[in-house]
Write an enzyme that holds these catalytic residues in place. Structure first.
Site, PDB file in Angstrom:
ATOM      1  N   SER A 126     -17.644   2.050   6.866  1.00  0.00           N
ATOM      2  CA  SER A 126     -16.948   0.766   6.856  1.00  0.00           C
ATOM      3  C   SER A 126     -15.734   0.742   7.779  1.00  0.00           C
ATOM      4  O   SER A 126     -15.158  -0.305   8.024  1.00  0.00           O
ATOM      5  CB  SER A 126     -16.495   0.436   5.426  1.00  0.00           C
ATOM      6  OG  SER A 126     -15.571   1.412   4.956  1.00  0.00           O
ATOM      7  N   LYS A 156      -6.918   0.854   9.371  1.00  0.00           N
ATOM      8  CA  LYS A 156      -7.953   0.061   8.719  1.00  0.00           C
ATOM      9  C   LYS A 156      -7.287  -0.982   7.834  1.00  0.00           C
ATOM     10  O   LYS A 156      -6.310  -0.669   7.132  1.00  0.00           O
ATOM     11  CB  LYS A 156      -8.846   0.999   7.907  1.00  0.00           C
ATOM     12  CG  LYS A 156     -10.076   0.370   7.290  1.00  0.00           C
ATOM     13  CD  LYS A 156     -10.927   1.455   6.654  1.00  0.00           C
ATOM     14  CE  LYS A 156     -12.189   0.910   6.018  1.00  0.00           C
ATOM     15  NZ  LYS A 156     -13.040   1.994   5.462  1.00  0.00           N
ATOM     16  N   SER A 208     -17.673   6.590   5.363  1.00  0.00           N
ATOM     17  CA  SER A 208     -17.105   5.480   6.120  1.00  0.00           C
ATOM     18  C   SER A 208     -16.133   5.856   7.223  1.00  0.00           C
ATOM     19  O   SER A 208     -15.728   5.006   8.009  1.00  0.00           O
ATOM     20  CB  SER A 208     -16.441   4.485   5.165  1.00  0.00           C
ATOM     21  OG  SER A 208     -17.422   3.803   4.426  1.00  0.00           O
TER      22      SER A 208
END
Length: 410
Positions: free
Chosen positions: A115, A40, A139
């Site tokens: 996310s 990420k 997330s």
């Protein structure tokens, strides 16, 4: 794999912000040798842009690797991608990124969740074997559910956060996403600095089913998750209805803590509001209205919630709930961003107040849309192995984790 097909999938999903070719330098051998890993893009990589999906950090190049990156490459992992995300890891859709919206490989018109949407989408699409995400209110778990893959939110402070840009350090967790529990377990051990332990498939003795604390549950989701619970029941697990004290207010408690932390973190950046995506800015500004009294009250409520969770786990091994209360939404929506965030994190947020881990598993397909449906198992603090053993047992008896989406390189 075809290079042309890989490029098609990269473009269609927009799951990757930066392709690393060659991969980051890594050990030749180790438990993750030969595995392609995506990070990420809020996880620092030395000499490689780490944008957090924001125009604020468009040219940010860290000098040092995050601690989890050091551990991954020492274990032989080939870090080949920085994955797309909600800006500053704020949001549940992964549509508010400076790199453009991320799309779900099962249906490009739908969100991949957030996310860590790019991490889950990249795994589902076969662009990487495993990805690392972060989880504040869901997330890792929400995108794992939306994309039909497996994700682990470890317990508090189990995986180091050094070098990972936070949302709210009090509740953030760094965790792995992969297609199956075995690979999640192996990666988790590396991230946590533990000896690699293969899961020992075993059903829990007693699974707690929390009483509904939310509004209407999508009928298709309810049907699929009930069938997953029956898989455990048929394996000898006792399904036990439980009441979790304080769960009705848990999401509000979490958001008070998180929004206050976000406002503190981004205080100086609020002087340049135009560099934020409007959806991110709306959420960061919520935190500016949280008082110190509100925060103190929420922290006490969090401690009280944990005491209640400890009491619940005195009678059951794990808890089982759906991951999402709704079918995976379409990307085009007029719904208010704050309302949509609440709806998507409704079932994940409470467990972010808990000190223990939660594992998200694909458990079926929605009977109307055909999109993946996920369930989550939550254990007491220190219960990662318990979850991984249970998840491995479930995946021995089902094949949802092995299914591939239409937009995939496999």
């Amino acid at each position: 794999m075809s290079v042309h097909r890989r490029q098609e999938v990269l473009a269609a999903t927009n799951a990757v912000v930066t392709v690393l070719d060659p991969p980051l330098p890594h050990a030749a051998e180790g438990p993750l040798a030969g595995l392609r890993v995506g990070l990420k893009d809020n996880i620092d990589t030395a000499g490689v842009r780490t944008t957090c999906g924001s125009a604020h950090f468009a040219d940010r190049v860290p000098e040092d690797d995050a601690e989890v990156v050091t551990r991954l490459v020492a274990a032989g992992a080939q870090v080949v991608a920085k994955t797309n995300l909600s800006e500053f890891a704020v949001g549940m859709t992964s549509q508010n990124s400076a790199a453009g919206p991320c799309r779900n490989p099962w249906d490009l018109a739908r969100i991949p969740g957030g996310s860590s949407g790019g991490s889950a989408a990249a795994v589902a699409a076969g662009l990487v074997d495993v990805a690392v995400g972060t989880d504040t209110g869901g997330s890792v778990r929400v995108p794992a559910a939306a994309c039909g893959v497996t994700g682990l939110r470890p317990g508090g402070s189990v995986v180091p956060q050094a070098g990972t840009f936070p949302v709210c350090e009090l509740v953030d967790a760094v965790g792995p996403i992969a297609r199956d529990v075995q690979l999640v377990a192996r990666t988790f051990a590396v991230l946590a600095g533990r000896p690699v332990r293969e899961p020992v498939p075993a059903p829990p003795t007693r699974i707690g089913l929390p009483a509904h604390w939310y509004g209407e549950l999508d009928a298709g989701v309810e049907q699929v998750v009930a069938a997953a619970a029956q898989v455990f029941a048929e394996g000898g697990t006792e399904l036990v209805p439980v009441e979790v004290p304080g769960i009705c207010s848990a999401q509000d408690v979490l958001y008070t803590i998180v929004y206050a932390g976000m406002a503190d973190l981004h205080q100086t950046r609020l002087a340049a509001p135009d560099l934020f995506h409007p959806d991110t800015l709306a959420r960061v500004r919520v935190g500016t209205r949280v008082t110190e009294g509100d925060r103190a009250e929420a922290l006490e409520a969090r401690a009280e919630f944990q005491r209640g969770m400890d009491e619940v786990f005195a009678g059951v091994d794990v808890l089982l709930t759906p991951t999402l209360a709704v079918d995976v939404p379409l990307a085009a929506t007029d719904e208010d961003v704050l309302a949509l965030t609440r709806r998507l994190a409704l079932l994940t947020a409470p467990w972010s107040l808990h000190a223990g881990p939660t594992l998200a598993l694909p458990v079926g397909r929605h009977p109307v849309s055909g999109m993946p449906v996920g369930a989550q198992l939550t254990a007491p603090a220190g219960g990662e192995d318990r979850l991984l053993d249970a998840g491995a047992w479930f995946q021995q008896r089902t094949s949802w984790h092995a299914q591939r989406p239409p937009c995939s390189v496999d």
